[in-house]
Design an enzyme around this catalytic site. Structure first.
Site, short mmCIF file in Angstrom:
data_model
loop_
_atom_site.label_atom_id
_atom_site.label_comp_id
_atom_site.label_asym_id
_atom_site.label_seq_id
_atom_site.Cartn_x
_atom_site.Cartn_y
_atom_site.Cartn_z
N ALA A 161 37.81 5.67 16.57
CA ALA A 161 36.61 6.52 16.63
C ALA A 161 35.35 5.65 16.74
CB ALA A 161 36.55 7.39 15.37
N THR A 162 34.76 5.62 17.93
CA THR A 162 33.51 4.89 18.17
C THR A 162 32.72 5.65 19.25
OG1 THR A 162 34.36 3.60 20.04
CG2 THR A 162 34.71 2.66 17.84
N TYR A 222 39.70 -0.29 33.91
CA TYR A 222 39.73 -0.65 32.49
C TYR A 222 41.09 -1.26 32.13
CZ TYR A 222 39.19 -0.07 27.39
OH TYR A 222 39.11 -0.28 26.02
N ILE A 239 33.77 -0.99 16.90
CA ILE A 239 34.79 -1.88 16.36
C ILE A 239 34.17 -3.23 15.97
CG2 ILE A 239 36.86 -3.19 16.98
CD1 ILE A 239 37.80 -0.75 18.61
N ASP A 278 24.06 -11.00 27.16
CA ASP A 278 25.00 -10.26 28.00
C ASP A 278 26.16 -11.21 28.33
OD1 ASP A 278 26.41 -9.08 30.04
OD2 ASP A 278 24.66 -8.53 31.23
N SER A 296 41.47 -4.75 33.43
CA SER A 296 40.66 -5.73 32.69
C SER A 296 41.33 -6.07 31.36
CB SER A 296 39.23 -5.21 32.47
OG SER A 296 39.20 -4.14 31.53
#
Ligand code: NAP
Length: 263
Positions: free
Chosen positions: A201-202, A167, A15, A66, A170
């Site tokens: 789609a990734t 997830y 993305i 990071d 977060s």
């Protein structure tokens, strides 16, 4: 005025790359952040160069960093400012899925901490740092467009998936983060937005492709197809071009209509 400058985190792939490309097409300079995949970041840089309108003054650079660590964020921001001198748009896109999907009753604290560190704490404090940078320099850049922050959350911000609770938590945190920064920064002339992608789609969704193929075929999303990174990129460009000047804290769902309650 030189071309608008966007910093997109996690822009080497997926993305984030779609966002970088859409911004490049729209004439923005883009700082392409990545964690470790330098080859993919360089590929994105070349694609952006090829996508920029002819004669555009936009330039593109790749910036390792990071975002989950204080030093990584500092390194990223310092190197982007050194190169571009200013940022008009921050796109908080970088994020990870749990390494392993595990039932809520079994998932580990390590996985929880990893996801919170990368998906929530990283964007939260990067946003804080960029906002402070803006506040110290806005007067000198008054002729530039209203600075903006766009955070890529997820339909998981409000959809309970009990095999990746970390997830979901977060991403739900990012929705509150958007409201908080939108409120704090509105008076400073800074717009803050959230984009909630659905199933895109990734590499992230590669391991669950068959499952989502089936769900989409069975009607999960009113628009019966996978999302593609460009779908998100187009929404980012609309915000970047200031098409929502009287909005902040707004959520844009890019999810094929997944969020609609149906009966
Ligand atoms: P992806 O294809 O796995 O790409 C992840 C990107 O984030 C890569 O550029 C990666 O860099 C970067 N990244 C990961 N950890 C990082 C860190 N600590 N610091 C800096 N960069 C880091 O993922 P995606 O599907 O494009 O997802 C992008 C965002 O959209 C994520 O926040 C995700 O949660 C969200 N989202 C995705 C979907 C979906 O269906 N795909 C749906 C809703 C929301 P490297 O290349 O260097 O590893």
């Amino acid at each position: 005025m030189s071309s608008p400058i966007a910093l997109v985190t996690g822009a080497s792939r997926g993305i984030g790359r779609g966002i970088a490309l859409a911004l490049a097409r729209a004439g923005h300079s883009v700082a392409i952040n990545y964690a470790s995949n330098r080859d993919a970041a360089e590929e994105c840089q070349h694609l952006c160069q090829a996508a920029a309108p002819p004669g555009s003054s936009a330039t593109f650079g790749i910036f390792p960093g990071d975002i989950s660590t204080t030093s990584g964020r500092e390194q990223l921001l310092n190197s982007v400012i050194e190169r571009f001198r200013w940022i008009d748009l921050l796109v908080n896109n970088a994020g990870v899925a749990p390494s392993e999907r595990k039932d809520l009753l079994e998932a580990s604290e390590e996985s929880f901490d990893r996801l919170i560190r990368i998906n929530l704490r990283g964007p939260y404090f990067l946003t804080q740092a960029v906002a402070n940078f803006w506040l110290s320099g806005l007067a000198a850049h008054a002729s530039r467009p209203r600075p903006k922050i766009i955070t890529i959350s997820s339909m998981s911000a409000y959809t309970a998936s009990i095999n990746r609770g970390d997830y979901c938590v977060s991403k739900a945190g990012l929705s509150m983060m958007t409201l908080l920064f939108a409120t704090r920064l509105a008076g400073e002339g800074i717009g803050v937005f959230e984009i909630r992608p659905g199933i895109v789609a990734t590499d992230m969704t590669g391991p669950v492709k068959e499952k989502y193929d089936r769900l989409i075929a069975d009607g999960l999303t009113p628009i019966p197809r996978w999302g593609v990174p460009e779908d998100v990129g187009r929404a980012v460009v609309a915000i970047a071009q200031d098409l929502f000047p009287y909005s902040t804290g707004e959520v844009i769902n890019i999810d094929g209509g997944f969020h609609i309650r149906r009966l």
